[in-house]
Write a protein that holds these residues in place. Structure first.
Motif, PDB file in Angstrom:
ATOM      1  N   GLU A  75      15.020  67.713 -53.603  1.00  0.00           N
ATOM      2  CA  GLU A  75      14.940  66.846 -52.430  1.00  0.00           C
ATOM      3  C   GLU A  75      13.896  65.741 -52.601  1.00  0.00           C
ATOM      4  O   GLU A  75      14.068  64.637 -52.091  1.00  0.00           O
ATOM      5  N   LYS A  76      12.824  66.042 -53.339  1.00  0.00           N
ATOM      6  CA  LYS A  76      11.733  65.085 -53.478  1.00  0.00           C
ATOM      7  C   LYS A  76      11.829  64.212 -54.726  1.00  0.00           C
ATOM      8  O   LYS A  76      11.320  63.092 -54.730  1.00  0.00           O
ATOM      9  N   LEU A  77      12.468  64.709 -55.803  1.00  0.00           N
ATOM     10  CA  LEU A  77      12.430  63.958 -57.057  1.00  0.00           C
ATOM     11  C   LEU A  77      13.697  64.021 -57.896  1.00  0.00           C
ATOM     12  O   LEU A  77      14.168  62.991 -58.373  1.00  0.00           O
ATOM     13  N   LEU A  78      14.240  65.196 -58.096  1.00  0.00           N
ATOM     14  CA  LEU A  78      15.280  65.363 -59.111  1.00  0.00           C
ATOM     15  C   LEU A  78      16.631  64.761 -58.748  1.00  0.00           C
ATOM     16  O   LEU A  78      17.418  64.444 -59.641  1.00  0.00           O
ATOM     17  N   ALA A  79      16.906  64.610 -57.461  1.00  0.00           N
ATOM     18  CA  ALA A  79      18.189  64.033 -57.035  1.00  0.00           C
ATOM     19  C   ALA A  79      17.939  62.976 -55.966  1.00  0.00           C
ATOM     20  O   ALA A  79      17.049  63.115 -55.140  1.00  0.00           O
ATOM     21  N   ASN A  80      18.724  61.919 -56.042  1.00  0.00           N
ATOM     22  CA  ASN A  80      18.720  60.907 -54.974  1.00  0.00           C
ATOM     23  C   ASN A  80      19.766  61.375 -53.971  1.00  0.00           C
ATOM     24  O   ASN A  80      20.958  61.114 -54.132  1.00  0.00           O
ATOM     25  N   THR A  81      19.328  62.066 -52.947  1.00  0.00           N
ATOM     26  CA  THR A  81      20.270  62.730 -52.034  1.00  0.00           C
ATOM     27  C   THR A  81      21.116  61.772 -51.206  1.00  0.00           C
ATOM     28  O   THR A  81      22.059  62.208 -50.542  1.00  0.00           O
TER      29      THR A  81
END
Length: 79
Positions: A63-69
């Motif tokens: 949610e914070k870094l690994l994926a652009n939600t």
């Protein structure tokens, strides 16, 4: 503990890399490929030993870094 995160563009989001791969496969004689969606796989080695806590931490990382939600979805696997 190991975690694997699979990140893919959401349906309806243009995937130019996937289209480029599809085109290249067609040029190589693989004409039966109707669609390609390209994503990424991230493997994490975690110090956490509790699977529930590990999944919660990795979800927060997504949610914070690994994926652009906004444009990507993700799947977390703990094992």
């Amino acid at each position: 503990m190991k975690a694997k995160v699979t990140v893919m563009l959401k349906q309806g989001v243009l995937d130019p890399q996937g289209e480029a791969v599809k085109s290249a496969l067609g040029n190589l004689g693989f004409g039966g490929v109707e669609a390609v969606r390209q994503g990424k796989v991230i493997e994490l080695d975690l110090a956490e030993t509790d699977a529930t806590a590990a999944e919660k931490a990795v979800t927060e990382m997504c949610e914070k870094l690994l994926a652009n939600t906004v444009i990507e979805s993700y799947r977390v696997e703990i094992g």
